[in-house]
Design a protein around this motif. Structure first.
Motif, mmCIF file in Angstrom:
data_model
loop_
_atom_site.group_PDB
_atom_site.id
_atom_site.type_symbol
_atom_site.label_atom_id
_atom_site.label_comp_id
_atom_site.label_asym_id
_atom_site.label_seq_id
_atom_site.Cartn_x
_atom_site.Cartn_y
_atom_site.Cartn_z
ATOM 1 N N SER A 106 -0.446 16.236 8.629
ATOM 2 C CA SER A 106 -1.465 16.017 9.650
ATOM 3 C C SER A 106 -2.530 15.019 9.196
ATOM 4 O O SER A 106 -3.294 14.515 10.021
ATOM 5 N N ASN A 107 -2.584 14.749 7.891
ATOM 6 C CA ASN A 107 -3.541 13.794 7.343
ATOM 7 C C ASN A 107 -2.861 12.966 6.262
ATOM 8 O O ASN A 107 -1.979 13.445 5.555
ATOM 9 N N TRP A 108 -3.314 11.741 6.158
ATOM 10 C CA TRP A 108 -2.761 10.807 5.173
ATOM 11 C C TRP A 108 -3.874 10.311 4.261
ATOM 12 O O TRP A 108 -5.026 10.208 4.671
ATOM 13 N N SER A 109 -3.483 9.963 3.033
ATOM 14 C CA SER A 109 -4.398 9.335 2.081
ATOM 15 C C SER A 109 -3.728 8.104 1.507
ATOM 16 O O SER A 109 -2.526 8.124 1.203
ATOM 17 N N LYS A 110 -4.518 7.048 1.368
ATOM 18 C CA LYS A 110 -4.032 5.860 0.676
ATOM 19 C C LYS A 110 -4.226 6.116 -0.812
ATOM 20 O O LYS A 110 -5.293 6.556 -1.235
ATOM 21 N N LEU A 111 -3.195 5.830 -1.595
ATOM 22 C CA LEU A 111 -3.266 6.047 -3.036
ATOM 23 C C LEU A 111 -3.515 4.729 -3.749
ATOM 24 O O LEU A 111 -2.821 3.742 -3.503
ATOM 25 N N ASP A 112 -4.508 4.723 -4.614
ATOM 26 C CA ASP A 112 -4.850 3.548 -5.416
ATOM 27 C C ASP A 112 -5.188 3.998 -6.826
ATOM 28 O O ASP A 112 -5.557 5.154 -7.042
ATOM 29 N N SER B 269 0.853 -1.185 0.000
ATOM 30 C CA SER B 269 0.000 0.000 0.000
ATOM 31 C C SER B 269 0.887 1.232 0.000
ATOM 32 O O SER B 269 1.926 1.279 0.663
ATOM 33 N N LEU B 270 0.451 2.239 -0.751
ATOM 34 C CA LEU B 270 1.165 3.500 -0.871
ATOM 35 C C LEU B 270 0.298 4.606 -0.273
ATOM 36 O O LEU B 270 -0.894 4.689 -0.574
ATOM 37 N N TYR B 271 0.916 5.429 0.564
ATOM 38 C CA TYR B 271 0.218 6.521 1.229
ATOM 39 C C TYR B 271 0.955 7.834 0.970
ATOM 40 O O TYR B 271 2.169 7.838 0.780
ATOM 41 N N ASN B 272 0.192 8.941 1.011
ATOM 42 C CA ASN B 272 0.747 10.270 0.819
ATOM 43 C C ASN B 272 0.201 11.178 1.916
ATOM 44 O O ASN B 272 -0.993 11.162 2.194
ATOM 45 N N ALA B 273 1.085 11.970 2.519
ATOM 46 C CA ALA B 273 0.658 12.911 3.555
ATOM 47 C C ALA B 273 0.305 14.255 2.927
ATOM 48 O O ALA B 273 0.828 14.619 1.875
ATOM 49 N N ASN B 274 -0.555 14.986 3.618
ATOM 50 C CA ASN B 274 -0.854 16.344 3.161
ATOM 51 C C ASN B 274 0.338 17.248 3.491
ATOM 52 O O ASN B 274 1.343 16.796 4.058
ATOM 53 N N GLU B 275 0.235 18.532 3.157
ATOM 54 C CA GLU B 275 1.371 19.445 3.267
ATOM 55 C C GLU B 275 1.964 19.550 4.663
ATOM 56 O O GLU B 275 3.172 19.638 4.823
ATOM 57 N N ASP B 276 1.131 19.539 5.709
ATOM 58 C CA ASP B 276 1.677 19.659 7.062
ATOM 59 C C ASP B 276 1.752 18.303 7.783
ATOM 60 O O ASP B 276 1.957 18.242 8.988
#
Length: 138
Positions: free
Chosen positions: A114-120, A105-112
């Motif tokens: 404080s939040n993460w998103s899983k990328l699919d 699984s690949l994840y990306n954080a927002n600019e600060d």
């Protein structure tokens, strides 16, 4: 973006981790967008199925010429670097297309961070999907 060597490293780290901690093994990187070098990109990667990941990595090594594992890893990373150069405007998509079948699984954080998103890749588009969809984690 993560390299083939990073996939290999996370698999080796997972093998050396206590069984009770294997489900929390993660590798993170900070990369810079050439179009916006003042804003670092933070990615994380986890393993969903170690058996599949190990089999895929072993297939890659078996299909690569080299005197030893280090020579093979270098060739695999060099080859991937050339592919990244060709896909530099969409590394997330390229990574997911190339390594989606490795069951990570690949994840990306927002600019600060404080939040993460899983990328699919977009549903229904499979490994050749053309759209990367972020799914918020928190």
């Amino acid at each position: 973006m993560f390299s083939w060597g990073d996939l290999y490293s996370i698999s080796e780290t997972w093998k050396e981790t206590k069984d009770s901690n294997k489900d929390v093994v993660v590798v993170m990187i900070v990369a810079y967008d050439k179009n916006n070098p003042s804003q670092p990109l933070v990615y994380a990667m986890t393993i969903n199925d170690m058996n599949t990941l190990e089999a895929k990595l072993n297939q890659d090594l078996a299909a690569t010429e080299g005197a030893n594992i280090d020579a093979k890893r270098k060739k695999l990373n060099d080859k991937q670097g050339l592919e990244y150069d060709k896909n530099k405007n969409n590394l997330e998509k390229y990574f997911l297309q190339k390594y989606g079948s490795y069951v990570i699984s690949l994840y990306n954080a927002n600019e600060d961070v404080s939040n993460w998103s899983k990328l699919d890749l977009a549903p229904g588009t499979g490994i050749n999907g053309s759209v990367v969809l972020p799914e918020p984690c928190n």
